[in-house]
Design a protein around this motif. Structure first.
Motif, PDB file in Angstrom:
ATOM      1  N   TYR A   1      39.820  30.707  45.293  1.00 54.82           N
ATOM      2  CA  TYR A   1      39.573  32.231  45.599  1.00 54.82           C
ATOM      3  C   TYR A   1      40.789  32.990  45.569  1.00 54.82           C
ATOM      4  O   TYR A   1      40.882  34.029  44.815  1.00 54.82           O
ATOM      5  N   TRP A   2      41.817  32.610  46.242  1.00 54.17           N
ATOM      6  CA  TRP A   2      42.760  33.359  46.505  1.00 54.17           C
ATOM      7  C   TRP A   2      43.776  33.374  45.590  1.00 54.17           C
ATOM      8  O   TRP A   2      44.490  34.284  45.218  1.00 54.17           O
ATOM      9  N   VAL A   3      43.735  32.260  44.722  1.00 53.11           N
ATOM     10  CA  VAL A   3      44.621  32.186  43.385  1.00 53.11           C
ATOM     11  C   VAL A   3      44.217  33.420  42.436  1.00 53.11           C
ATOM     12  O   VAL A   3      44.981  34.208  42.083  1.00 53.11           O
ATOM     13  N   TYR A   4      42.827  33.550  42.317  1.00 50.73           N
ATOM     14  CA  TYR A   4      42.343  34.341  41.376  1.00 50.73           C
ATOM     15  C   TYR A   4      42.610  36.000  42.168  1.00 50.73           C
ATOM     16  O   TYR A   4      42.963  36.779  41.176  1.00 50.73           O
ATOM     17  N   LYS A   5      42.322  36.175  43.020  1.00 56.00           N
ATOM     18  CA  LYS A   5      42.644  37.327  43.782  1.00 56.00           C
ATOM     19  C   LYS A   5      43.950  37.791  43.665  1.00 56.00           C
ATOM     20  O   LYS A   5      44.324  38.908  43.288  1.00 56.00           O
ATOM     21  N   ALA A   6      45.124  36.731  43.795  1.00 48.59           N
ATOM     22  CA  ALA A   6      46.338  37.201  43.856  1.00 48.59           C
ATOM     23  C   ALA A   6      47.068  37.498  42.480  1.00 48.59           C
ATOM     24  O   ALA A   6      47.689  38.331  42.445  1.00 48.59           O
ATOM     25  N   PHE A   7      46.388  36.549  41.575  1.00 46.69           N
ATOM     26  CA  PHE A   7      46.830  36.761  40.058  1.00 46.69           C
ATOM     27  C   PHE A   7      46.344  38.310  39.646  1.00 46.69           C
ATOM     28  O   PHE A   7      47.042  39.124  38.909  1.00 46.69           O
ATOM     29  N   ALA A   8      45.177  38.674  39.910  1.00 44.46           N
ATOM     30  CA  ALA A   8      44.411  40.051  39.532  1.00 44.46           C
ATOM     31  C   ALA A   8      45.275  40.939  40.154  1.00 44.46           C
ATOM     32  O   ALA A   8      45.177  42.159  39.643  1.00 44.46           O
ATOM     33  N   ALA A   9      46.222  40.842  41.447  1.00 43.40           N
ATOM     34  CA  ALA A   9      46.684  41.828  41.847  1.00 43.40           C
ATOM     35  C   ALA A   9      48.171  41.837  41.798  1.00 43.40           C
ATOM     36  O   ALA A   9      49.160  42.454  42.371  1.00 43.40           O
ATOM     37  N   MET A  10      48.610  41.229  40.590  1.00 41.08           N
ATOM     38  CA  MET A  10      49.992  40.995  40.327  1.00 41.08           C
ATOM     39  C   MET A  10      50.671  42.364  40.233  1.00 41.08           C
ATOM     40  O   MET A  10      51.864  42.406  40.301  1.00 41.08           O
ATOM     41  N   ALA A  11      50.141  43.335  39.972  1.00 42.55           N
ATOM     42  CA  ALA A  11      50.747  44.844  39.645  1.00 42.55           C
ATOM     43  C   ALA A  11      50.887  45.316  40.816  1.00 42.55           C
ATOM     44  O   ALA A  11      51.600  46.394  40.893  1.00 42.55           O
ATOM     45  N   PHE A  12      50.365  44.905  41.860  1.00 44.37           N
ATOM     46  CA  PHE A  12      50.515  45.508  43.433  1.00 44.37           C
ATOM     47  C   PHE A  12      51.020  44.375  44.272  1.00 44.37           C
ATOM     48  O   PHE A  12      50.359  43.718  44.934  1.00 44.37           O
ATOM     49  N   PRO A  13      52.415  44.469  44.305  1.00 44.40           N
ATOM     50  CA  PRO A  13      53.073  43.553  45.139  1.00 44.40           C
ATOM     51  C   PRO A  13      52.614  43.291  46.547  1.00 44.40           C
ATOM     52  O   PRO A  13      52.352  42.205  46.982  1.00 44.40           O
ATOM     53  N   GLY A  14      52.230  44.466  47.163  1.00 46.05           N
ATOM     54  CA  GLY A  14      51.921  44.259  48.549  1.00 46.05           C
ATOM     55  C   GLY A  14      50.572  43.510  48.705  1.00 46.05           C
ATOM     56  O   GLY A  14      50.395  42.621  49.608  1.00 46.05           O
ATOM     57  N   GLU A  15      49.636  44.003  47.844  1.00 45.44           N
ATOM     58  CA  GLU A  15      48.411  43.345  48.113  1.00 45.44           C
ATOM     59  C   GLU A  15      48.612  41.927  47.450  1.00 45.44           C
ATOM     60  O   GLU A  15      47.720  41.148  48.196  1.00 45.44           O
ATOM     61  N   MET A  16      49.202  41.536  46.474  1.00 48.20           N
ATOM     62  CA  MET A  16      49.312  40.506  45.889  1.00 48.20           C
ATOM     63  C   MET A  16      49.984  39.179  46.987  1.00 48.20           C
ATOM     64  O   MET A  16      49.423  38.439  47.203  1.00 48.20           O
ATOM     65  N   ILE A  17      51.009  39.631  48.057  1.00 48.53           N
ATOM     66  CA  ILE A  17      51.602  38.911  48.881  1.00 48.53           C
ATOM     67  C   ILE A  17      50.474  38.526  49.942  1.00 48.53           C
ATOM     68  O   ILE A  17      50.427  37.582  50.441  1.00 48.53           O
ATOM     69  N   LEU A  18      49.607  39.640  50.333  1.00 45.76           N
ATOM     70  CA  LEU A  18      48.705  39.541  51.317  1.00 45.76           C
ATOM     71  C   LEU A  18      47.639  38.127  50.800  1.00 45.76           C
ATOM     72  O   LEU A  18      47.309  37.387  51.596  1.00 45.76           O
TER      73      LEU A  18
END
Length: 229
Positions: free
Chosen positions: A187-204
């Motif tokens: 789950y966290w992999v999909y969410k992190a990839f989808a947030a790639m354009a938003f570094p802060g959200e991606m890091i979380l």
């Protein structure tokens, strides 16, 4: 130990094929995905989810390789022999887990960098590959903890593939049920990839995935040795 692992891999043709999984996934992203986009333009909006799925497939190779080797060692009671050797079973498994993680990390990183998707940069791909790479030891430990032989190990691996799809279904449902998938590392992999354009959200999301992965690794590591005892 490393030389012995490599020798065991090349004994089995199926395991050798999995060594080339990142290359196969790169070819899919570069050549088959553009063709699919031409016929189904809607795919463009989901390219990052597709990239996440492809990277997860890439890490299956190292996870499968290591789990099959460890199941062989389990059948041969190698871990019992290690109790009287200078190298403890715990250190033996620790070395194996580090080796799996590094292989999975590089498999995911190479897949991302050469996928042909322009939005991928080196720093983001590094962080995302660390997160994805940590799923490989989770898969390997799960297989060796619950499987008694290679056949059961492969069966469990197929079952885990089913769990890799569940988070996507929950994410696209856009309901509060989505957070049920938070207990699944995929789950966290999909969410992190989808947030790639938003570094802060991606890091979380990356941090969340790392914590969940370490939690599973700790639990499965202890379960494996408790069961052996």
């Amino acid at each position: 130990m490393l030389r012995n692992d490599i020798r065991n891999i090349f004994r089995d043709k199926m395991l050798v094929i999995f060594c080339f999984m990142p290359l196969i996934m790169i070819m899919v992203m570069r050549f088959l995905l553009p063709v699919a986009e031409a016929y189904f333009p809607v795919i463009v909006d989901y390219k990052l989810y597709i990239l996440a799925a492809v990277c997860l497939v890439s890490i299956i190779g190292p996870a499968l390789l290591s789990s099959m080797i460890m199941l062989d060692e389990k059948d041969e009671n190698l871990f019992v022999v290690l109790n009287i050797m200078p190298l403890s079973p715990g250190m033996f498994i620790f070395f194996r887990l580090v080796f799996i993680t590094l292989l999975a990390f590089f498999a995911s990183w190479i897949t991302m960098l050469f996928s042909g998707i322009e939005r991928v940069n080196i720093l983001s791909s590094f962080l995302l590959s660390v997160q994805a790479g940590l799923i490989a030891p989770v898969i390997a430990l799960f297989c060796v903890s619950f499987a008694r032989n290679k056949i059961e190990g492969v069966t469990l691996l197929k079952g885990l593939n089913f769990f890799s799809v569940i988070p996507l279904v929950l994410i696209f449902s856009e309901t509060t049920w989505e957070w049920v998938g938070a207990i699944i590392p995929f789950y966290w992999v999909y969410k992190a990839f989808a947030a790639m354009a938003f570094p802060g959200e991606m890091i979380l999301y990356v941090m969340g995935g790392v914590l969940v992965n370490f939690g599973f690794i700790y639990w499965l590591y202890r379960r494996f040795f408790y069961k052996k005892a």
